[in-house]
Design a protein around this motif. Structure first.
Motif, PDB file in Angstrom:
ATOM      1  N   PHE A  68      39.859 -75.271   7.799  1.00  0.00           N
ATOM      2  CA  PHE A  68      40.721 -76.049   6.911  1.00  0.00           C
ATOM      3  C   PHE A  68      41.895 -76.629   7.694  1.00  0.00           C
ATOM      4  N   ASP A  69      42.467 -75.839   8.622  1.00  0.00           N
ATOM      5  CA  ASP A  69      43.592 -76.319   9.421  1.00  0.00           C
ATOM      6  C   ASP A  69      43.209 -77.490  10.311  1.00  0.00           C
ATOM      7  N   SER A  70      41.899 -77.613  10.629  1.00  0.00           N
ATOM      8  CA  SER A  70      41.455 -78.689  11.520  1.00  0.00           C
ATOM      9  C   SER A  70      41.334 -80.023  10.800  1.00  0.00           C
ATOM     10  N   ILE A  71      41.517 -80.034   9.475  1.00  0.00           N
ATOM     11  CA  ILE A  71      41.491 -81.281   8.711  1.00  0.00           C
ATOM     12  C   ILE A  71      42.908 -81.544   8.216  1.00  0.00           C
ATOM     13  N   PRO A  72      43.698 -82.345   8.952  1.00  0.00           N
ATOM     14  CA  PRO A  72      45.126 -82.526   8.654  1.00  0.00           C
ATOM     15  C   PRO A  72      45.386 -83.453   7.468  1.00  0.00           C
ATOM     16  N   VAL A  73      44.836 -83.095   6.311  1.00  0.00           N
ATOM     17  CA  VAL A  73      44.974 -83.939   5.124  1.00  0.00           C
ATOM     18  C   VAL A  73      46.437 -84.106   4.726  1.00  0.00           C
ATOM     19  N   ASN A  74      47.169 -83.014   4.718  1.00  0.00           N
ATOM     20  CA  ASN A  74      48.553 -83.052   4.236  1.00  0.00           C
ATOM     21  C   ASN A  74      49.502 -83.801   5.167  1.00  0.00           C
ATOM     22  N   THR A  75      49.072 -84.084   6.399  1.00  0.00           N
ATOM     23  CA  THR A  75      49.952 -84.790   7.333  1.00  0.00           C
ATOM     24  C   THR A  75      49.896 -86.305   7.149  1.00  0.00           C
ATOM     25  N   ALA A  76      48.933 -86.789   6.352  1.00  0.00           N
ATOM     26  CA  ALA A  76      48.793 -88.233   6.129  1.00  0.00           C
ATOM     27  C   ALA A  76      50.041 -88.777   5.437  1.00  0.00           C
ATOM     28  N   THR A  77      50.552 -89.917   5.945  1.00  0.00           N
ATOM     29  CA  THR A  77      51.769 -90.510   5.374  1.00  0.00           C
ATOM     30  C   THR A  77      51.488 -91.803   4.620  1.00  0.00           C
ATOM     31  N   ASN A  78      50.249 -92.280   4.704  1.00  0.00           N
ATOM     32  CA  ASN A  78      49.876 -93.479   3.944  1.00  0.00           C
ATOM     33  C   ASN A  78      48.365 -93.458   3.708  1.00  0.00           C
ATOM     34  N   VAL A  79      47.903 -94.395   2.873  1.00  0.00           N
ATOM     35  CA  VAL A  79      46.488 -94.425   2.499  1.00  0.00           C
ATOM     36  C   VAL A  79      45.599 -94.677   3.712  1.00  0.00           C
ATOM     37  N   ALA A  80      46.060 -95.520   4.639  1.00  0.00           N
ATOM     38  CA  ALA A  80      45.262 -95.822   5.828  1.00  0.00           C
ATOM     39  C   ALA A  80      45.029 -94.563   6.666  1.00  0.00           C
ATOM     40  N   ASP A  81      46.098 -93.759   6.847  1.00  0.00           N
ATOM     41  CA  ASP A  81      45.974 -92.505   7.597  1.00  0.00           C
ATOM     42  C   ASP A  81      45.008 -91.556   6.903  1.00  0.00           C
ATOM     43  N   LEU A  82      45.132 -91.478   5.584  1.00  0.00           N
ATOM     44  CA  LEU A  82      44.302 -90.565   4.815  1.00  0.00           C
ATOM     45  C   LEU A  82      42.831 -90.965   4.898  1.00  0.00           C
ATOM     46  N   ASN A  83      42.560 -92.264   4.786  1.00  0.00           N
ATOM     47  CA  ASN A  83      41.179 -92.744   4.899  1.00  0.00           C
ATOM     48  C   ASN A  83      40.620 -92.508   6.294  1.00  0.00           C
ATOM     49  N   SER A  84      41.479 -92.640   7.295  1.00  0.00           N
ATOM     50  CA  SER A  84      41.057 -92.412   8.674  1.00  0.00           C
ATOM     51  C   SER A  84      40.634 -90.948   8.864  1.00  0.00           C
ATOM     52  N   VAL A  87      39.609 -88.904   6.469  1.00  0.00           N
ATOM     53  CA  VAL A  87      38.389 -88.704   5.695  1.00  0.00           C
ATOM     54  C   VAL A  87      37.178 -89.223   6.460  1.00  0.00           C
ATOM     55  N   ASN A  88      37.321 -90.392   7.101  1.00  0.00           N
ATOM     56  CA  ASN A  88      36.213 -90.973   7.873  1.00  0.00           C
ATOM     57  C   ASN A  88      35.842 -90.084   9.060  1.00  0.00           C
ATOM     58  N   GLU A  89      36.848 -89.520   9.712  1.00  0.00           N
ATOM     59  CA  GLU A  89      36.600 -88.658  10.861  1.00  0.00           C
ATOM     60  C   GLU A  89      35.851 -87.381  10.450  1.00  0.00           C
ATOM     61  N   CYS A  90      36.153 -86.902   9.250  1.00  0.00           N
ATOM     62  CA  CYS A  90      35.547 -85.643   8.769  1.00  0.00           C
ATOM     63  C   CYS A  90      34.494 -85.903   7.702  1.00  0.00           C
ATOM     64  N   TYR A  91      33.964 -87.128   7.672  1.00  0.00           N
ATOM     65  CA  TYR A  91      33.043 -87.549   6.608  1.00  0.00           C
ATOM     66  C   TYR A  91      31.859 -86.594   6.445  1.00  0.00           C
ATOM     67  N   ASN A  92      31.180 -86.288   7.531  1.00  0.00           N
ATOM     68  CA  ASN A  92      29.978 -85.443   7.447  1.00  0.00           C
ATOM     69  C   ASN A  92      30.304 -84.047   6.923  1.00  0.00           C
ATOM     70  N   TYR A  93      31.409 -83.501   7.413  1.00  0.00           N
ATOM     71  CA  TYR A  93      31.787 -82.156   6.974  1.00  0.00           C
ATOM     72  C   TYR A  93      32.188 -82.142   5.505  1.00  0.00           C
ATOM     73  N   LEU A  94      33.006 -83.111   5.087  1.00  0.00           N
ATOM     74  CA  LEU A  94      33.446 -83.177   3.693  1.00  0.00           C
ATOM     75  C   LEU A  94      32.263 -83.385   2.750  1.00  0.00           C
ATOM     76  N   GLU A  95      31.289 -84.172   3.215  1.00  0.00           N
ATOM     77  CA  GLU A  95      30.090 -84.391   2.401  1.00  0.00           C
ATOM     78  C   GLU A  95      29.289 -83.094   2.292  1.00  0.00           C
ATOM     79  N   LEU A  96      29.213 -82.350   3.390  1.00  0.00           N
ATOM     80  CA  LEU A  96      28.450 -81.105   3.427  1.00  0.00           C
ATOM     81  C   LEU A  96      29.022 -80.060   2.467  1.00  0.00           C
ATOM     82  N   ILE A  97      30.345 -79.980   2.395  1.00  0.00           N
ATOM     83  CA  ILE A  97      30.973 -78.953   1.550  1.00  0.00           C
ATOM     84  C   ILE A  97      31.266 -79.464   0.141  1.00  0.00           C
ATOM     85  N   GLY A  98      30.860 -80.704  -0.133  1.00  0.00           N
ATOM     86  CA  GLY A  98      31.018 -81.249  -1.481  1.00  0.00           C
ATOM     87  C   GLY A  98      32.429 -81.636  -1.836  1.00  0.00           C
ATOM     88  N   CYS A  99      33.220 -82.018  -0.845  1.00  0.00           N
ATOM     89  CA  CYS A  99      34.620 -82.369  -1.094  1.00  0.00           C
ATOM     90  C   CYS A  99      34.918 -83.849  -0.825  1.00  0.00           C
TER      91      CYS A  99
END
Length: 211
Positions: free
Chosen positions: A1-17, A19-31
């Motif tokens: 969980f610590d390896s996915i810095p979701v809370n550090t995102a300061t704008n939508v572009a950062d957050l999408n970036s 999510v894209n980097e962790c796309y496969n993992y997030l899809e695997l865990i249903g998130c």
């Protein structure tokens, strides 16, 4: 969980970036979720947390329950939860001179004077007149800092040997007491051996972890 810095995102572009980097993992865990605003990061973080804390352990937990059902243990736990509380929700009790004195059985042919010194020593430790603690004594003899809910096997024991310093045998939970001429010598030798043995064990453990 610590390896996915979701809370550090300061704008939508950062957050999408992220999510894209962790796309496969997030899809695997249903998130995996559609990101439309920065506030979505809180829901995403919550989804990931729920997966790791609840969903990820659900299957092993159900398997554990099935195992308990095999011999009817689960039914007994559910029927008498207060009886099983001390086992599943163990809270180590504070050790005292009486508890340790009762815990260790005396082996045959032990020296009477040394046993008297042993009881005096336990009281001195309880009264803070020693450099060590009750937990130190238990660790030295058994390797445990508290009494397990199911007790020890084999039962802790003490014996008296013609030696200068005590010896703790953690394999059979046996504490060998030294036979000395005076109580002062007994306490000094007990303190010295227990304190230095535990210090060396701690240093060895730290060295092992460090490598």
């Amino acid at each position: 969980f610590d390896s996915i810095p979701v809370n550090t995102a300061t704008n939508v572009a950062d957050l999408n970036s992220i999510v894209n980097e962790c796309y496969n993992y997030l899809e695997l865990i249903g998130c995996l979720r559609l990101i439309t605003s920065l506030s979505d990061k809180y829901m995403l973080a919550k989804d990931i947390l729920v997966y790791h804390v609840i969903k990820r352990v659900q299957a092993p937990f159900e398997s554990f329950k099935q195992g308990l059902k095999t011999l009817g243990v689960l039914e007994k736990i559910q029927t008498y939860p207060e009886v099983f509380y001390s086992i599943f929700c163990h809270k180590p009790e504070n050790l005292s001179a009486k508890i340790l004195s009762d815990l260790f059985t005396v082996r045959a042919l032990s020296d009477v004077q040394a046993l008297g010194f042993w009881n005096s020593y336990l009281q001195a430790v309880e009264d803070g007149k020693s450099a060590i603690t009750m937990e130190d004594i238990l660790i030295f003899a058994t390797g445990c800092s508290s009494i397990p809910p199911a007790g020890f096997k084999p039962t802790p024991s003490i014996e008296c040997l013609h030696m200068d310093f005590p010896v703790g045998n953690k394999c059979n939970n046996c504490l060998a007491l030294p036979i000395t001429n005076t109580y002062q010598e007994f306490q000094e030798n007990m303190d010295f051996a227990i304190r230095n043995t535990l210090r060396l064990e701690k240093e060895e453990s730290s060295h092992y972890i460090g490598h």
